[in-house]
Design a protein around this motif. Structure first.
Motif, short mmCIF file in Angstrom:
data_model
loop_
_atom_site.label_atom_id
_atom_site.label_comp_id
_atom_site.label_asym_id
_atom_site.label_seq_id
_atom_site.Cartn_x
_atom_site.Cartn_y
_atom_site.Cartn_z
N TYR A 348 0.84 -1.20 0.00
CA TYR A 348 0.00 0.00 0.00
C TYR A 348 0.87 1.25 0.00
CZ TYR A 348 -3.31 3.56 1.46
OH TYR A 348 -4.06 4.69 1.52
N TYR A 349 0.51 2.17 -0.88
CA TYR A 349 1.21 3.46 -0.98
C TYR A 349 0.27 4.53 -0.43
CZ TYR A 349 4.18 7.14 -2.95
OH TYR A 349 5.03 8.22 -3.12
N SER A 350 0.67 5.15 0.64
CA SER A 350 -0.19 6.08 1.36
C SER A 350 -0.60 7.28 0.51
CB SER A 350 0.51 6.57 2.63
OG SER A 350 -0.22 7.60 3.22
N ILE A 351 -1.86 7.69 0.68
CA ILE A 351 -2.33 8.90 -0.01
C ILE A 351 -1.58 10.12 0.48
CG2 ILE A 351 -4.62 7.96 -0.45
CD1 ILE A 351 -5.63 9.56 1.96
N GLN A 352 -0.98 10.06 1.66
CA GLN A 352 -0.27 11.21 2.21
C GLN A 352 0.98 11.55 1.41
OE1 GLN A 352 0.12 11.07 6.56
NE2 GLN A 352 -1.58 9.59 6.65
N VAL A 361 2.24 16.70 5.01
CA VAL A 361 1.95 15.35 5.49
C VAL A 361 2.83 14.30 4.80
CG1 VAL A 361 -0.43 15.81 6.19
CG2 VAL A 361 0.06 15.14 3.82
N GLY A 362 3.68 14.75 3.85
CA GLY A 362 4.51 13.82 3.10
C GLY A 362 5.79 13.49 3.84
N GLU A 363 6.71 12.83 3.10
CA GLU A 363 7.94 12.35 3.70
C GLU A 363 8.81 13.48 4.22
OE1 GLU A 363 10.42 9.70 5.22
OE2 GLU A 363 8.73 9.00 3.99
N LEU A 392 -8.36 2.03 3.40
CA LEU A 392 -7.92 1.66 2.07
C LEU A 392 -6.91 0.50 2.13
CD1 LEU A 392 -7.52 5.20 0.49
CD2 LEU A 392 -9.02 3.39 -0.37
N ALA A 393 -5.95 0.59 3.06
CA ALA A 393 -4.94 -0.47 3.18
C ALA A 393 -5.60 -1.80 3.51
CB ALA A 393 -3.92 -0.10 4.25
N THR A 454 4.64 2.27 7.20
CA THR A 454 5.37 2.93 6.12
C THR A 454 4.86 4.35 5.84
OG1 THR A 454 3.86 1.95 4.50
CG2 THR A 454 5.88 0.74 4.98
N ILE A 455 3.78 4.79 6.48
CA ILE A 455 3.29 6.16 6.29
C ILE A 455 4.32 7.13 6.85
CG2 ILE A 455 1.55 7.81 7.08
CD1 ILE A 455 -0.53 5.69 6.86
#
Length: 910
Positions: A348-352, A361-363, A392-393, A454-455
């Protein structure tokens, strides 16, 4: 013509249509917010969030449209089949049931057999479904008597490996070749060699009389459009499928007209004149019996051939040996499985990660210069978005675990990804012995989820994330935080994963959903969920009715391939394992018995019994370990040698082992509380000790039922009671007198005598002061009595052509006095186990038997007292072991059968 490539613009399904999803989302916002939310332009942060969620949903919709073969493909690009599907040959085929099935099976199993005549002898007794006489058409290259005998015995063993309940096979015999000579004038072309033409004629005549069964490749048949159900209707074939049309039937009447038509159909044959059959009563046709095979000698034909070029004729006499024509029919039965493409759906790739940087909210959204207020704002938004991420995940995880969701086996965790990650860093020894942490375990989950470690910058949002912020070593702040975070993620007991499990999983809903899914799988394989639910209602594993149903249905589906294939099969009385005697001697002390019985939970039948110690419980922190039950209850092919398929089916569906275990534990607890050591008292001194002795005998009987018989004893009465088709012997098939063996013969004794007579070199019937005696091969002697029974329908077999004029055959003989009341099978259970001796259990047993057994197989069941079991079990063991290992011992077998029959007759029926 030039090919034109183009794309058709078709509307996307709503699950993949971003615009439609956003439109629906905006409509919902307006409906809920009313006039509170008026700015629905892209500049509004709420609309931006909606955009990101809609994009994520299109990804989920895209994955939902993957072909099922992709979803069921592993990372090694192999389709997941185990515990998901049965291949056609596994689920559509069956062990032989019809006569044609048995013929196909023998031809496929025994290479030297070209075809078979298999005929039932009708029995008037209810407990014998069918007795079969078997004649073999053996390849012409096998000529030595010892080789033919070996082939017959091999076939007999193969037949008994697949013998159905109530069915019996006589020792197979080779078809007796009856050869007649053909006389006549055969005109052939000189363009073809004489020997080749004669070979073709003989081969075609033999094929017409009794064709060799033809085997064809399954794959080619499927390509040719043959129906799958037809190809796999019958036993599994190792060397290719045989259709009923390709079996052919033996012809017992051949006319000269038949022979003329066959000869003229051969290429190179010009004419055949004055054809006659020499040696026959009628020169125009010959006949044979069921046990005979017609053949023709072509050596006496007067052969002329015409030179078509020079128009010269030459006459020759055929004195050439005819070569044998053989064909290799081996085929490749490999299944053509669909191919899928591995899709890493669970990742899963976070929407953030896709939000503009201004949302922080990103990396890399928060830097070291950010104020506390900015950090708080970022975390507040991340907390809000993480709820969407988690949903979603979990949906991606649910889709990725469809193979588990519809597996025959029950799952053990709702987060399989964490199960995989847990063992990734472990050593091989740890992987083998380290148990999966309990917090991840659950009983047969139907909802799946995954953590969101991983978020970006998720750690501060997770409860108790700082529990590992300690160390006895000096580390920099960054290193310490990194190690603390790693320990938190690796800890299966952390607050986040436990809270997530509690939020997602609801046991009541899970049990209902899992039961419904298993019902669907049962129905998909032709099993009635209504019937299964009725039968297993009340069977015990955990004490929870819903869980018990799930466990039993899962076990049944896992073993359905073998249970379905061998559905009506009886046990192999020629190859079954030896049954160990029950230990009726009392132990030296009760303490030792407590240790012995407490260590035994369940038994796994294989080459060697595996004892599962009690300390390896089936529950781990109240989570039932279904994997251990799957291993213990797994049915293997070897089991169908030692048990009838019905016994194995009853053991699973009625959960027969658990009542024994429960009874043993309760009884032992009672004995322990009495503090009675048997060696200190005698029966006359203590009435209480007599009670303890009775209970100890019951314990030993229960252990025997568990270890040796899968919870019940099933007796096929055709193997127990005297055989109703006895051998009749005479020195003249026309005038008699006719004799039978003085004593009743059991089935195995009949087989032994039949085999001796079929292979005897001499046979005599003598009358002396001791009575009438039959002597076989000058050594083996049987007592005879004269019989007045009707013998017109007997197919007589001559014992030997040299030095003997004896004939024998099978004829209807006197049956037991109570033959009309004897069922095909009898099931026995101990009556002192409360679970068994109830109307509820009997109703379920009747329901299962009535819906499982063929209509011609009748049954009865009995609940046997401890006293009767003390007599029955030793007699049953002697009978069973004698049947398997000493079936050529005439007197001993008779005595054993008599003892067991008498005991059985004294046990009351239900």
């Amino acid at each position: 013509m030039k090919e034109i490539n183009y794309i058709i613009d078709l509307p996307l399904p709503i699950t993949q249509d971003f615009k439609s999803l956003k439109k629906e989302g905006l409509a919902h916002i307006q409906k809920v917010s009313g006039n509170e939310w008026t700015n629905l332009n892209p500049s509004d942060p709420g609309v931006t969030i909606l955009d990101q969620l809609c994009y994520a949903l299109t990804e989920l919709g895209y994955c939902n449209d993957f072909p099922i073969s992709d979803i069921l493909t592993n990372s090694d690009d192999k389709l997941i089949l185990k515990d998901q599907f049965y291949l056609p040959k596994e689920i559509l085929t069956t062990s032989p049931i019809t006569c044609n099935d048995y013929i196909k099976y023998i031809v496929d199993e025994v290479n030297e057999v070209e075809n078979v005549v298999l005929l039932p002898i009708q029995s008037n007794l209810s407990y014998i479904k069918g007795v079969y006489i078997v004649y073999l058409s053996i390849v012409s290259t096998v000529k030595k008597p010892i080789e033919i005998t070996t082939i017959c015995r091999t076939t007999f063993y193969r037949l008994n490996k697949r013998r159905n309940m109530g069915e019996l096979f006589m020792m197979p015999l080779p078809l007796e070749k009856i050869t007649y000579t053909l006389n006549g004038k055969l005109q052939i072309s000189n363009e073809v060699e004489v020997s080749k033409t004669l070979s073709l004629i003989e081969n075609k005549i033999n094929t017409y009389i009794f064709p060799k069964a033809i085997q064809e490749e399954d794959d080619q048949l499927l390509l040719d459009g043959e129906d799958t159900d037809t190809i796999y209707n019958g036993p599994e074939m190792r060397h290719g499928w045989i259709s009923d049309a390709n079996l052919g039937q033996k012809k017992d009447t051949i006319t000269t007209r038949n022979l003329i038509n066959i000869i003229l159909s051969i290429e190179g044959v010009i004419n055949i004149q004055e054809l006659q059959i020499s040696g026959a009563k009628n020169s125009d046709f010959v006949t044979s019996t069921t046990s005979q095979l017609l053949s023709f000698d072509l050596n006496k034909l007067e052969i002329t051939y015409t030179n078509l070029k020079n128009d010269n004729s030459t006459t020759k006499t055929n004195a050439l040996s005819l070569p044998d024509l053989s064909f290799d029919t081996a085929s490749n039965n490999e299944e053509k499985l669909p191919k899928g493409k591995y899709r890493d759906i669970n990742s899963y790739y976070s929407i953030q990660n896709t939000f503009p940087e201004i949302y922080a909210v990103g990396e890399n959204a928060i830097n070291s210069n950010a104020s506390d207020f900015q950090i708080a704002q970022s975390r507040q938004l991340k907390g809000y978005l993480t709820l969407f991420d988690q949903i979603l995940a979990n949906q991606f995880s649910q889709l990725a675990n469809v193979p588990q969701l519809f597996s025959f086996k029950n799952g053990i965790t709702g987060t399989p990804s964490e199960l995989k990650n847990f063992y990734t860093s472990k050593t091989s020894d740890e992987k083998e012995h380290l148990k999966y942490p309990v917090p991840y375990l659950s009983f047969s989950p139907t909802y799946f989820y995954q953590p969101l470690y991983t978020i970006p910058n998720i750690k501060p949002l997770l409860k108790n994330n700082d529990v590992f912020n300690f160390s006895l070593e000096t580390r920099t702040k960054n290193v310490a935080e990194e190690m603390s975070w790693k320990k938190f993620k690796d800890d299966p007991y952390n607050s986040y994963i436990r809270g997530l499990q509690d939020l997602v999983e609801d046991e009541t809903i899970n049990l209902t959903r899992r039961n419904e899914m298993l019902d669907h799988l049962l129905a998909r394989h032709g099993e009635s969920p209504l019937l299964i639910n009725t039968v297993i209602e009340g069977s015990i594993y955990t004490g929870n009715s819903d869980k018990d149903k799930i466990i039993i249905k899962s076990l049944y589906l896992q073993n359905l391939g073998l249970l379905s294939y061998y559905r009506f099969k009886g046990y192999n009385y020629l190859g079954a394992k030896k049954i160990e005697k029950i230990e009726l001697e009392l132990p030296l002390n009760l303490e030792q018995l407590l240790i012995d019985v407490s260590s035994v939970r369940f038994y796994l039948e294989s080459e060697k019994d595996i004892i599962i110690p009690k300390n390896e419980k089936f529950e781990n922190d109240f989570i039932f370990n279904t994997n251990k039950v799957d291993q213990i209850e797994k049915i293997r092919k070897q089991d169908f040698i030692n048990y009838a398929a019905l016994e194995l089916q009853l053991n699973i569906l009625l959960s027969l082992k658990t009542p024994y275990i429960n009874y043993l534990e309760n009884t032992l607890n009672n004995l322990e509380e009495k503090k009675c050591i048997l060696c200190e008292h005698t029966q006359s001194q203590s009435e209480k000790c007599q009670d303890c002795k009775n209970q100890l005998e019951q314990i030993q009987q229960c252990l025997w039922f568990l270890k040796e018989r899968r919870g019940l004893v099933c007796i096929e009465n055709c193997l127990l009671y005297p055989f109703d088709n006895s051998i009749v012997i005479t020195q003249s098939t026309k005038n008699g007198p006719y004799y039978k063996i003085k004593n009743f013969l059991s089935y195995t004794e009949t087989i032994v005598l039949n085999t001796l007579l079929a292979n005897a070199t001499s046979c005599t019937i003598d009358t002396n002061s001791n009575g009438i005696e039959l002597t076989i091969n000058g050594t083996t002697t049987y007592e005879l009595i004269e019989t007045t029974q009707t013998v017109e329908n007997i197919n007589w077999e001559q014992v030997a052509t040299i030095g003997s004029n004896c004939f024998f055959g099978i004829s209807s003989e006197n049956s037991p006095e109570n033959a009309e009341t004897i069922e095909t099978i009898t099931l026995l259970f101990p009556d002192y186990i409360p679970y068994f001796n109830t109307d509820y259990f009997k109703n379920r047993l009747d329901t299962l038997l009535e819906n499982t057994l063929p209509i011609e197989v009748s049954y009865s069941y009995r609940f046997v007292s401890q006293e009767n079991l003390n007599r029955f079990i030793p007699a049953f063991i002697d009978w069973h072991n004698n049947l398997v290992f000493n079936n050529s011992t005439y007197k001993k077998t008779t005595e054993v059968v008599s003892v067991l029959s008498n005991i059985m007759n004294k046990i009351p029926k239900e």
